[in-house]
Motif scaffolding. Sequence first.
Motif, PDB file in Angstrom:
ATOM      1  N   ALA A  25      46.460  43.032  36.612  1.00 57.12           N
ATOM      2  CA  ALA A  25      47.282  42.684  35.455  1.00 57.12           C
ATOM      3  C   ALA A  25      46.593  41.645  34.582  1.00 57.12           C
ATOM      4  O   ALA A  25      46.675  41.688  33.352  1.00 57.12           O
ATOM      5  CB  ALA A  25      48.641  42.164  35.922  1.00 57.12           C
ATOM      6  N   VAL A  26      45.888  40.702  35.211  1.00 52.50           N
ATOM      7  CA  VAL A  26      45.166  39.659  34.483  1.00 52.50           C
ATOM      8  C   VAL A  26      43.734  39.622  35.000  1.00 52.50           C
ATOM      9  O   VAL A  26      43.520  39.373  36.196  1.00 52.50           O
ATOM     10  CB  VAL A  26      45.820  38.276  34.685  1.00 52.50           C
ATOM     11  N   PRO A  27      42.734  39.869  34.139  1.00 58.15           N
ATOM     12  CA  PRO A  27      41.340  39.827  34.600  1.00 58.15           C
ATOM     13  C   PRO A  27      40.978  38.429  35.094  1.00 58.15           C
ATOM     14  O   PRO A  27      41.403  37.418  34.516  1.00 58.15           O
ATOM     15  CB  PRO A  27      40.541  40.181  33.342  1.00 58.15           C
ATOM     16  N   PRO A  28      40.220  38.327  36.172  1.00 58.41           N
ATOM     17  CA  PRO A  28      39.844  37.014  36.684  1.00 58.41           C
ATOM     18  C   PRO A  28      38.831  36.318  35.777  1.00 58.41           C
ATOM     19  O   PRO A  28      38.123  36.962  34.997  1.00 58.41           O
ATOM     20  CB  PRO A  28      39.235  37.324  38.052  1.00 58.41           C
ATOM     21  N   ARG A  29      38.781  35.003  35.902  1.00 62.72           N
ATOM     22  CA  ARG A  29      37.841  34.194  35.127  1.00 62.72           C
ATOM     23  C   ARG A  29      36.957  33.417  36.080  1.00 62.72           C
ATOM     24  O   ARG A  29      37.443  32.698  36.957  1.00 62.72           O
ATOM     25  CB  ARG A  29      38.584  33.234  34.201  1.00 62.72           C
ATOM     26  N   ASP A  60      32.313  31.643  32.142  1.00 64.90           N
ATOM     27  CA  ASP A  60      32.009  30.428  31.393  1.00 64.90           C
ATOM     28  C   ASP A  60      31.032  29.570  32.179  1.00 64.90           C
ATOM     29  O   ASP A  60      30.991  29.614  33.419  1.00 64.90           O
ATOM     30  CB  ASP A  60      33.281  29.628  31.124  1.00 64.90           C
ATOM     31  N   THR A  61      30.273  28.759  31.460  1.00 67.79           N
ATOM     32  CA  THR A  61      29.289  27.885  32.099  1.00 67.79           C
ATOM     33  C   THR A  61      29.425  26.467  31.561  1.00 67.79           C
ATOM     34  O   THR A  61      29.553  26.267  30.347  1.00 67.79           O
ATOM     35  CB  THR A  61      27.857  28.375  31.837  1.00 67.79           C
ATOM     36  N   TYR A  62      29.389  25.501  32.467  1.00 67.69           N
ATOM     37  CA  TYR A  62      29.352  24.088  32.092  1.00 67.69           C
ATOM     38  C   TYR A  62      28.100  23.468  32.705  1.00 67.69           C
ATOM     39  O   TYR A  62      27.884  23.583  33.919  1.00 67.69           O
ATOM     40  CB  TYR A  62      30.586  23.351  32.608  1.00 67.69           C
ATOM     41  N   THR A  63      27.277  22.846  31.881  1.00 70.23           N
ATOM     42  CA  THR A  63      26.107  22.131  32.360  1.00 70.23           C
ATOM     43  C   THR A  63      26.428  20.642  32.342  1.00 70.23           C
ATOM     44  O   THR A  63      26.655  20.066  31.276  1.00 70.23           O
ATOM     45  CB  THR A  63      24.880  22.419  31.487  1.00 70.23           C
ATOM     46  N   GLU A  64      26.464  20.033  33.518  1.00 72.80           N
ATOM     47  CA  GLU A  64      26.938  18.663  33.670  1.00 72.80           C
ATOM     48  C   GLU A  64      25.809  17.721  34.061  1.00 72.80           C
ATOM     49  O   GLU A  64      24.736  18.134  34.501  1.00 72.80           O
ATOM     50  CB  GLU A  64      28.036  18.612  34.735  1.00 72.80           C
ATOM     51  N   ASP A  79      42.986  24.033  36.698  1.00 73.10           N
ATOM     52  CA  ASP A  79      43.172  24.945  35.562  1.00 73.10           C
ATOM     53  C   ASP A  79      43.632  26.298  36.101  1.00 73.10           C
ATOM     54  O   ASP A  79      42.854  27.012  36.741  1.00 73.10           O
ATOM     55  CB  ASP A  79      41.865  25.089  34.790  1.00 73.10           C
ATOM     56  N   PRO A  80      44.880  26.698  35.858  1.00 73.81           N
ATOM     57  CA  PRO A  80      45.373  27.964  36.418  1.00 73.81           C
ATOM     58  C   PRO A  80      44.668  29.196  35.860  1.00 73.81           C
ATOM     59  O   PRO A  80      44.765  30.272  36.449  1.00 73.81           O
ATOM     60  CB  PRO A  80      46.860  27.953  36.046  1.00 73.81           C
ATOM     61  N   ALA A  81      43.954  29.048  34.748  1.00 71.64           N
ATOM     62  CA  ALA A  81      43.242  30.187  34.166  1.00 71.64           C
ATOM     63  C   ALA A  81      41.918  30.460  34.869  1.00 71.64           C
ATOM     64  O   ALA A  81      41.293  31.499  34.635  1.00 71.64           O
ATOM     65  CB  ALA A  81      43.003  29.954  32.675  1.00 71.64           C
ATOM     66  N   VAL A  82      41.477  29.543  35.721  1.00 73.26           N
ATOM     67  CA  VAL A  82      40.199  29.690  36.426  1.00 73.26           C
ATOM     68  C   VAL A  82      40.449  30.300  37.797  1.00 73.26           C
ATOM     69  O   VAL A  82      41.166  29.729  38.624  1.00 73.26           O
ATOM     70  CB  VAL A  82      39.483  28.333  36.573  1.00 73.26           C
ATOM     71  N   THR A  83      39.852  31.461  38.047  1.00 77.56           N
ATOM     72  CA  THR A  83      40.033  32.143  39.331  1.00 77.56           C
ATOM     73  C   THR A  83      39.035  31.661  40.375  1.00 77.56           C
ATOM     74  O   THR A  83      39.377  31.470  41.545  1.00 77.56           O
ATOM     75  CB  THR A  83      39.865  33.661  39.153  1.00 77.56           C
ATOM     76  N   GLY A  84      37.767  31.515  39.970  1.00 84.53           N
ATOM     77  CA  GLY A  84      36.728  31.139  40.914  1.00 84.53           C
ATOM     78  C   GLY A  84      35.733  30.181  40.295  1.00 84.53           C
ATOM     79  O   GLY A  84      35.470  30.232  39.087  1.00 84.53           O
ATOM     80  N   ILE A  85      35.181  29.290  41.131  1.00 88.17           N
ATOM     81  CA  ILE A  85      34.198  28.299  40.695  1.00 88.17           C
ATOM     82  C   ILE A  85      32.903  28.525  41.465  1.00 88.17           C
ATOM     83  O   ILE A  85      32.907  28.601  42.697  1.00 88.17           O
ATOM     84  CB  ILE A  85      34.699  26.870  40.936  1.00 88.17           C
ATOM     85  N   GLU A 259      51.631  37.621  40.917  1.00 86.45           N
ATOM     86  CA  GLU A 259      51.754  38.417  39.690  1.00 86.45           C
ATOM     87  C   GLU A 259      52.302  37.540  38.568  1.00 86.45           C
ATOM     88  O   GLU A 259      53.060  36.614  38.806  1.00 86.45           O
ATOM     89  CB  GLU A 259      52.700  39.601  39.910  1.00 86.45           C
ATOM     90  N   PRO A 260      51.882  37.814  37.319  1.00 87.17           N
ATOM     91  CA  PRO A 260      52.401  37.034  36.198  1.00 87.17           C
ATOM     92  C   PRO A 260      53.934  37.096  36.168  1.00 87.17           C
ATOM     93  O   PRO A 260      54.536  38.150  36.419  1.00 87.17           O
ATOM     94  CB  PRO A 260      51.804  37.740  34.978  1.00 87.17           C
ATOM     95  N   HIS A 261      54.550  35.953  35.915  1.00 88.19           N
ATOM     96  CA  HIS A 261      55.998  35.796  35.797  1.00 88.19           C
ATOM     97  C   HIS A 261      56.725  35.943  37.140  1.00 88.19           C
ATOM     98  O   HIS A 261      57.945  36.018  37.162  1.00 88.19           O
ATOM     99  CB  HIS A 261      56.589  36.806  34.793  1.00 88.19           C
ATOM    100  N   SER A 262      55.960  36.055  38.250  1.00 84.31           N
ATOM    101  CA  SER A 262      56.621  36.153  39.551  1.00 84.31           C
ATOM    102  C   SER A 262      57.093  34.774  39.988  1.00 84.31           C
ATOM    103  O   SER A 262      56.543  33.762  39.559  1.00 84.31           O
ATOM    104  CB  SER A 262      55.691  36.747  40.606  1.00 84.31           C
ATOM    105  N   LYS A 263      58.069  34.743  40.844  1.00 84.16           N
ATOM    106  CA  LYS A 263      58.606  33.465  41.302  1.00 84.16           C
ATOM    107  C   LYS A 263      58.025  33.134  42.662  1.00 84.16           C
ATOM    108  O   LYS A 263      57.747  34.002  43.445  1.00 84.16           O
ATOM    109  CB  LYS A 263      60.146  33.543  41.385  1.00 84.16           C
TER     110      LYS A 263
END
Length: 263
Positions: A25-29, A60-64, A79-85, A259-263
């Motif tokens: 339902a939502v592609p991972p980031r 996405d990439t962050y250079t620190e 960040d709930p939009a981030v699936t994996g680091i 799932e999105p909107h699930s409780k």
Amino acid sequence: MKRLDGRDVAGFIKARHAAVVRGLAVPPRLVIVRQGATPATDMYLRVKQRYGQDLGLTVDTYTETPATLLDRIKTLNHDPAVTGINVELPLADDPGLTGPALAAVKLAKDIEGLAPRSTFEIVTPKAILWLLAAYNIDLKGHLIAVVGQGRLVGRPLADRLEASGCKVIRADEHTPDLAAALSAADIIVSATGQSGLITPAMVAQDAVVVDAGAPHSDLDPALYDRTDLKITPNPGGVGPMTVAALFDNLLIAAQKLPEPHSK
């Protein structure tokens, strides 16, 4: 010689991953965090970005800097939009931060499998076992030498093989006679990054040789002149499979999310 081509196998896995992504339902980031840059890490970064693009995913990439690295990981953890680091290793500016950086990643987002108590498989050992299985190389009943006992590849691979009942020789810089140890092995996996470490005289007839050395190949180029071996190219062997394994863990993480909107 038979080449154990990781690019071909990773291509099949990518097609399977694309089908999984279409069903989410939502592609991972995926977010890649690195500290500094080297030509090798730049290359690995491009490969990961290309794999993600082929799946239609955001990478996405962050250079620190050493001063900002841990704070960035903590922010991404929340960040709930981030699936994996993915903490890109080696850390170019301050390798001493490797342990703290890996430990800082939230377990649910530790798709490399490197944080303490991670629930994900460590990606490079997973990739190596996938590659051997793809070429129908049976591990049971064969003596397997794992050269290099680092935390990223050698040690966890040897642990996993032994847990599966395989007979394993662990070798590293303290092994007194590496040639004698390897000559007895049916399968050799080398992960030291020491250029040309494994020479033809060390390898038995009809052996399987997996080169997981990075950033340098562990194999003497003369090994590729032998016609009896099954052997991985470098690049093009373990590397593409490791990227596929990373994205496999990413999709596993995505499928565990509510799932999105699930409780």
